[in-house]
Write a protein that holds these residues in place. Structure first.
Motif, PDB file in Angstrom:
ATOM      1  N   THR A 194       0.801  -1.223   0.000  1.00 62.40           N
ATOM      2  CA  THR A 194       0.000   0.000   0.000  1.00 62.40           C
ATOM      3  C   THR A 194       0.836   1.277   0.000  1.00 62.40           C
ATOM      4  OG1 THR A 194      -0.098  -0.005   2.416  1.00 62.40           O
ATOM      5  CG2 THR A 194      -1.888  -1.127   1.249  1.00 62.40           C
ATOM      6  N   THR A 195       2.106   1.174  -0.326  1.00 62.57           N
ATOM      7  CA  THR A 195       3.000   2.333  -0.282  1.00 62.57           C
ATOM      8  C   THR A 195       3.217   2.913  -1.671  1.00 62.57           C
ATOM      9  OG1 THR A 195       4.159   1.395   1.614  1.00 62.57           O
ATOM     10  CG2 THR A 195       5.305   3.115   0.411  1.00 62.57           C
ATOM     11  N   GLU A 196       3.219   4.256  -1.738  1.00 65.08           N
ATOM     12  CA  GLU A 196       3.531   4.972  -2.969  1.00 65.08           C
ATOM     13  C   GLU A 196       4.619   5.987  -2.646  1.00 65.08           C
ATOM     14  OE1 GLU A 196       0.001   6.612  -4.705  1.00 65.08           O
ATOM     15  OE2 GLU A 196      -1.123   4.764  -4.389  1.00 65.08           O
ATOM     16  N   ILE A 197       5.503   6.221  -3.601  1.00 65.25           N
ATOM     17  CA  ILE A 197       6.605   7.156  -3.402  1.00 65.25           C
ATOM     18  C   ILE A 197       6.690   8.081  -4.602  1.00 65.25           C
ATOM     19  CG2 ILE A 197       9.119   7.364  -3.176  1.00 65.25           C
ATOM     20  CD1 ILE A 197       9.062   4.768  -1.587  1.00 65.25           C
ATOM     21  N   THR A 198       6.866   9.373  -4.334  1.00 61.76           N
ATOM     22  CA  THR A 198       7.099  10.338  -5.394  1.00 61.76           C
ATOM     23  C   THR A 198       8.446  11.003  -5.161  1.00 61.76           C
ATOM     24  OG1 THR A 198       6.011  12.141  -4.196  1.00 61.76           O
ATOM     25  CG2 THR A 198       4.626  10.823  -5.678  1.00 61.76           C
ATOM     26  N   GLY A 199       9.024  11.516  -6.203  1.00 61.61           N
ATOM     27  CA  GLY A 199      10.301  12.208  -6.100  1.00 61.61           C
ATOM     28  C   GLY A 199      10.884  12.413  -7.478  1.00 61.61           C
ATOM     29  N   VAL A 200      12.168  12.713  -7.523  1.00 62.56           N
ATOM     30  CA  VAL A 200      12.875  12.930  -8.784  1.00 62.56           C
ATOM     31  C   VAL A 200      13.769  11.724  -9.041  1.00 62.56           C
ATOM     32  CG1 VAL A 200      14.503  14.413 -10.004  1.00 62.56           C
ATOM     33  CG2 VAL A 200      12.809  15.430  -8.459  1.00 62.56           C
ATOM     34  N   LEU A 201      13.599  11.115 -10.196  1.00 64.82           N
ATOM     35  CA  LEU A 201      14.392   9.937 -10.559  1.00 64.82           C
ATOM     36  C   LEU A 201      15.817  10.359 -10.868  1.00 64.82           C
ATOM     37  CD1 LEU A 201      14.503   6.901 -11.232  1.00 64.82           C
ATOM     38  CD2 LEU A 201      13.878   7.504 -13.573  1.00 64.82           C
ATOM     39  N   ARG A 202      16.781   9.783 -10.158  1.00 62.44           N
ATOM     40  CA  ARG A 202      18.190  10.098 -10.368  1.00 62.44           C
ATOM     41  C   ARG A 202      18.931   8.996 -11.108  1.00 62.44           C
ATOM     42  NH1 ARG A 202      17.914  15.104 -10.585  1.00 62.44           N
ATOM     43  NH2 ARG A 202      17.343  16.120  -8.662  1.00 62.44           N
ATOM     44  N   GLY A 203      18.474   7.758 -10.990  1.00 61.15           N
ATOM     45  CA  GLY A 203      19.145   6.669 -11.686  1.00 61.15           C
ATOM     46  C   GLY A 203      18.472   5.339 -11.425  1.00 61.15           C
TER      47      GLY A 203
ATOM     48  N   ILE B  57      15.991   7.738  -5.904  1.00 62.84           N
ATOM     49  CA  ILE B  57      15.024   8.829  -5.919  1.00 62.84           C
ATOM     50  C   ILE B  57      15.528   9.945  -5.016  1.00 62.84           C
ATOM     51  CG2 ILE B  57      12.621   9.470  -5.424  1.00 62.84           C
ATOM     52  CD1 ILE B  57      12.823   7.441  -7.634  1.00 62.84           C
ATOM     53  N   ASP B  58      15.408  11.167  -5.478  1.00 57.59           N
ATOM     54  CA  ASP B  58      15.796  12.339  -4.699  1.00 57.59           C
ATOM     55  C   ASP B  58      14.529  13.081  -4.277  1.00 57.59           C
ATOM     56  OD1 ASP B  58      17.588  14.046  -3.509  1.00 57.59           O
ATOM     57  OD2 ASP B  58      18.098  15.128  -5.344  1.00 57.59           O
ATOM     58  N   ASP B  59      14.585  13.766  -3.150  1.00 58.35           N
ATOM     59  CA  ASP B  59      13.432  14.523  -2.617  1.00 58.35           C
ATOM     60  C   ASP B  59      12.199  13.624  -2.488  1.00 58.35           C
ATOM     61  OD1 ASP B  59      15.006  16.833  -2.602  1.00 58.35           O
ATOM     62  OD2 ASP B  59      14.445  17.308  -4.672  1.00 58.35           O
ATOM     63  N   ALA B  60      12.387  12.437  -1.961  1.00 57.91           N
ATOM     64  CA  ALA B  60      11.330  11.431  -1.904  1.00 57.91           C
ATOM     65  C   ALA B  60      10.287  11.729  -0.824  1.00 57.91           C
ATOM     66  CB  ALA B  60      11.931  10.050  -1.655  1.00 57.91           C
ATOM     67  N   VAL B  61       9.039  11.450  -1.183  1.00 59.52           N
ATOM     68  CA  VAL B  61       7.918  11.539  -0.253  1.00 59.52           C
ATOM     69  C   VAL B  61       7.171  10.212  -0.320  1.00 59.52           C
ATOM     70  CG1 VAL B  61       5.778  12.726   0.335  1.00 59.52           C
ATOM     71  CG2 VAL B  61       7.699  14.031  -0.592  1.00 59.52           C
TER      72      VAL B  61
END
Length: 82
Positions: free
Chosen positions: A26-35, A44-48
């Motif tokens: 049930t987990t979701e993660i957003t952020g900026v893909l770095r590699g 992931i950078d700046d992950a929430v």
């Protein structure tokens, strides 16, 4: 014949862009893909993280900060631009 794109090419194009990742469970993660690698382990950078509190049913938002590494075995869906 339509243009073909391989899955890893699509992920490669998303590097440096926002991404939404739905994990198994049930987990979701957003952020900026770095590699990423061939096993779709992702950085992931700046992950929430968004998860559901099992007692209340409410969505819990947790800022993870910095860079995180997600194990590709637990990734169910990746949405570039998410």
């Amino acid at each position: 014949m339509a243009n073909r794109i391989l899955p890893l090419e699509l992920i490669d194009r998303a590097i440096g862009s926002p991404i939404w990742i739905i994990m198994r469970g049930t987990t979701e993660i957003t952020g900026v893909l770095r590699g990423f690698d061939d096993y779709v382990n992702v950085v992931i950078d700046d992950a929430v993280e968004y998860s559901v509190d099992q007692r209340t049913g409410e969505t819990v938002r947790t800022e993870l900060g910095g860079e995180i590494l997600l194990n590709g075995n637990h990734v169910a869906v990746m949405v570039p631009g998410g």
